[in-house]
Structure formats: structure tokens, C-alpha cells
Design an enzyme around this catalytic site. Structure first.
Site, PDB file in Angstrom:
ATOM      1  N   ALA A  35       0.897  -1.257   0.093  1.00  0.00           N
ATOM      2  CA  ALA A  35      -0.155  -0.094  -0.099  1.00  0.00           C
ATOM      3  C   ALA A  35       0.869   1.266   0.029  1.00  0.00           C
ATOM      4  O   ALA A  35       0.761   2.272   0.784  1.00  0.00           O
ATOM      5  CB  ALA A  35      -1.036  -0.072   1.179  1.00  0.00           C
ATOM      6  N   CYS A  36       1.950   1.380  -0.569  1.00  0.00           N
ATOM      7  CA  CYS A  36       2.724   2.277  -0.845  1.00  0.00           C
ATOM      8  C   CYS A  36       2.390   3.286  -2.285  1.00  0.00           C
ATOM      9  O   CYS A  36       1.909   2.988  -2.912  1.00  0.00           O
ATOM     10  CB  CYS A  36       4.083   1.837  -0.956  1.00  0.00           C
ATOM     11  SG  CYS A  36       5.004   0.757   0.265  1.00  0.00           S
ATOM     12  N   THR A  37       2.594   4.562  -2.070  1.00  0.00           N
ATOM     13  CA  THR A  37       2.369   5.625  -2.878  1.00  0.00           C
ATOM     14  C   THR A  37       3.395   6.665  -2.993  1.00  0.00           C
ATOM     15  O   THR A  37       3.973   6.916  -2.016  1.00  0.00           O
ATOM     16  CB  THR A  37       1.143   6.304  -2.733  1.00  0.00           C
ATOM     17  OG1 THR A  37       0.128   5.479  -2.643  1.00  0.00           O
ATOM     18  CG2 THR A  37       0.613   7.005  -3.798  1.00  0.00           C
ATOM     19  N   ARG A 242      -5.881   4.322  -4.893  1.00  0.00           N
ATOM     20  CA  ARG A 242      -4.819   5.210  -4.268  1.00  0.00           C
ATOM     21  C   ARG A 242      -4.256   6.088  -5.526  1.00  0.00           C
ATOM     22  O   ARG A 242      -3.940   7.277  -5.270  1.00  0.00           O
ATOM     23  CB  ARG A 242      -3.829   4.365  -3.475  1.00  0.00           C
ATOM     24  CG  ARG A 242      -4.384   3.960  -2.156  1.00  0.00           C
ATOM     25  CD  ARG A 242      -3.536   3.203  -1.384  1.00  0.00           C
ATOM     26  NE  ARG A 242      -3.103   1.813  -1.865  1.00  0.00           N
ATOM     27  CZ  ARG A 242      -1.686   1.405  -2.425  1.00  0.00           C
ATOM     28  NH1 ARG A 242      -1.052   2.220  -2.699  1.00  0.00           N
ATOM     29  NH2 ARG A 242      -1.833   0.217  -2.777  1.00  0.00           N
TER      30      ARG A 242
END
Length: 278
Positions: A35-37, A242
Site C-alpha cells: 500500500a505504498c504511494t 490510491r
């Protein structure tokens, strides 16, 4: 991380370990591995800042800040057939598990970030027949050797290296794609898909998340551009949602001239698009 030329400071600095968990970048720790952005933000003064959140499932993961000088003798770290080089630039990097460069910036202002990508396929070393480099050294190779995104992209155009995957100490596969950015606002996304290196190069590539592959992310985002974020934005925890939220936030964000305000604005661009934990 703000892209500013640091002169010769990094080249003079000794390599040293600093406090765990200190980020060169905007960081928000959550409880998921995918869940990295990452975002690339233009300030009101024409400078650029790169931010990312680090959502990794191993809360005991060792993370350290290192300063590396130029002139270091390096190798790909996988034994026979490893690539070798001497670092041209000093760099400040985040090390994960004391074995992988996940994020960093060099003295020329080139910044890089690695994010999880389940679809990554680096290809077989024997079939590719190219110098080998550990996935943990892939970003460090870029920071050591290149002073700009354009220079790195030109060098990588021939797909000169074979990245060798590994597993993190918590058992998770180290499958990643890589983003690069520099003081001019130039950007590139590098992915190995089906054993081939795909490069997306241009100032328009301001956002990177996780799965699916980048071509598909952009296609999904194009649909939501037609809907219009002022009407509706997708709100799930998925990487495509996201990506869409971060893209809209960047497009509608003020370009702050005040440095503190600009740095502060990075946090909601990353954390606001991240996964919410119960």
C-alpha cells in the site's frame, strides 16, 4: 525529499548509520505490504519534492539512514557474474533490513524510490546473459552512477542488467518497481515485466503505486479523469484507487512557495491515498 544540489557535502561525508526510521521523504507507516504511494510535487518556486509513504507488513523491519561517499567500490552482491562499479556520486539512502536500498537521493539531486509490484518478473539470469545485480542494489546502482533521470534512462535503454530477486527476512518476496526523479521535474518509472525492462519517462509520470503494471494504472486513471474528481473519487484501499486519489490531489493542490508549507503538503498527498487500518 526536496531536489536541491548539495554540492560536495555528500562526497565528504563518512558512511554512517543514523537513527532508525528517519525518512528522507514523507512517510506514513501502516500495516500492509502493498500500500505504498509515491508522488512528485511542484512547489510555487519551481522546485520539486518527491514523497512516498512506506506501508510494510513487518513492523520489526530494521530501517536505517546511511550516508555514502562517492568513490566506493561496488558490486551487484550476488556472487559470480555480478556487475561492478565505482560510485560517481555520494548519496543519502534508507536501508531496509540492512541489505536493501529502498529510497534515497544523491548529491546531484537524483532521487529514487522502490515500491512493491507483484507482477515484477526480472527474467532468468542464464537466458538474459547480462551482468547481475541484487534487487537490493538496483536503486543504489542508479544513485551511484547517474546525475539525472535522463542520464539514467539513456543508460538503461539497452536493458543492461539482470536484477536478481530475493525474499525479505519476513518471507515476503522482494518484487519491486522503481521510480526516479530529479530537480528539473523529470521522472521515470522502471518495471521488469515478463523478463523485459519497461521504462515510462517524462514529467507527466508524477504518481506511482503498486499493482497493476503502470500501463494499466494509467488507463484506469484516464477513466477517472473523465468522471472528474470534483464529482466522485474511488475510495477503496486498492492501489488503482490510491493512484487516482493521489493524481487528483496533485492536480488540485496549491503550489506553495513557503518551504514548510510545501513539505507539509506532501503528507496528505501520500498518506491521504494510503490504506486505512482498523
Amino acid at each position: 525529499m526536496e531536489h536541491r544540489h548539495q554540492g560536495r557535502a555528500a562526497g565528504r561525508a563518512r558512511s554512517r548509520r543514523a537513527a532508525a526510521g528517519i525518512a528522507v521523504l514523507a512517510s506514513a507507516i501502516a500495516l500492509q505490504a502493498d500500500a505504498c504511494t509515491r508522488v512528485l510535487y511542484e512547489t510555487g518556486t519551481g522546485n520539486y519534492m518527491t514523497g512516498r509513504n512506506m506501508d510494510w507488513s513487518d513492523m520489526k523491519a530494521q530501517m536505517d539512514l546511511w550516508v555514502f561517499p562517492r568513490g566506493m567500490q561496488r558490486n551487484g552482491g550476488v556472487g559470480k557474474g555480478s556487475a561492478t562499479w565505482t560510485s560517481k556520486y555520494g548519496s543519502v539512502i534508507i536501508s531496509v533490513y540492512d541489505s536493501l536500498t529502498s529510497d534515497g537521493v544523491n548529491e546531484a539531486g537524483l532521487a529514487g524510490n522502490m515500491l512493491y509490484l507483484a507482477e515484477s518478473d526480472y527474467g532468468g539470469a542464464k537466458k538474459r546473459g547480462k551482468p547481475l545485480i541484487s534487487v537490493g542494489a538496483w536503486l543504489q546502482y542508479m544513485l551511484d552512477n547517474y546525475g539525472s533521470v535522463a542520464e539514467a534512462v539513456a543508460a538503461m535503454g539497452s536493458d543492461p542488467l539482470t536484477v536478481v530477486p530475493a525474499k525479505a527476512p519476513n518471507g515476503a518476496p522482494a518484487l519491486v518497481h522503481l521510480s526516479l526523479s530529479d530537480p528539473s521535474g523529470d521522472s521515470a518509472i522502471l518495471e521488469f515485466i515478463d523478463g523485459k525492462l519497461n521504462i515510462h519517462h517524462g514529467r507527466q509520470y508524477q504518481v506511482m503505486a503498486n499493482s497493476p503494471v503502470y500501463d494499466q494504472q494509467m488507463a484506469i486513471n484516464s477513466y477517472w479523469d473523465l468522471i472528474g474528481g470534483e464529482n466522485f473519487l474511488p475510495g477503496t484501499i486498492s492501489a488503482p484507487d490510491r493512484y487516482v486519489r493521489a493524481s487528483y490531489a496533485l492536480k488540485t493542490s496549491p503550489k506553495f512557495k513557503d518551504r514548510r508549507a510545501a513539505v507539509a503538503s506532501i503528507f496528505p498527498r501520500c498518506a491521504g491515498s494510503a490504506r486505512r487500518s482498523a
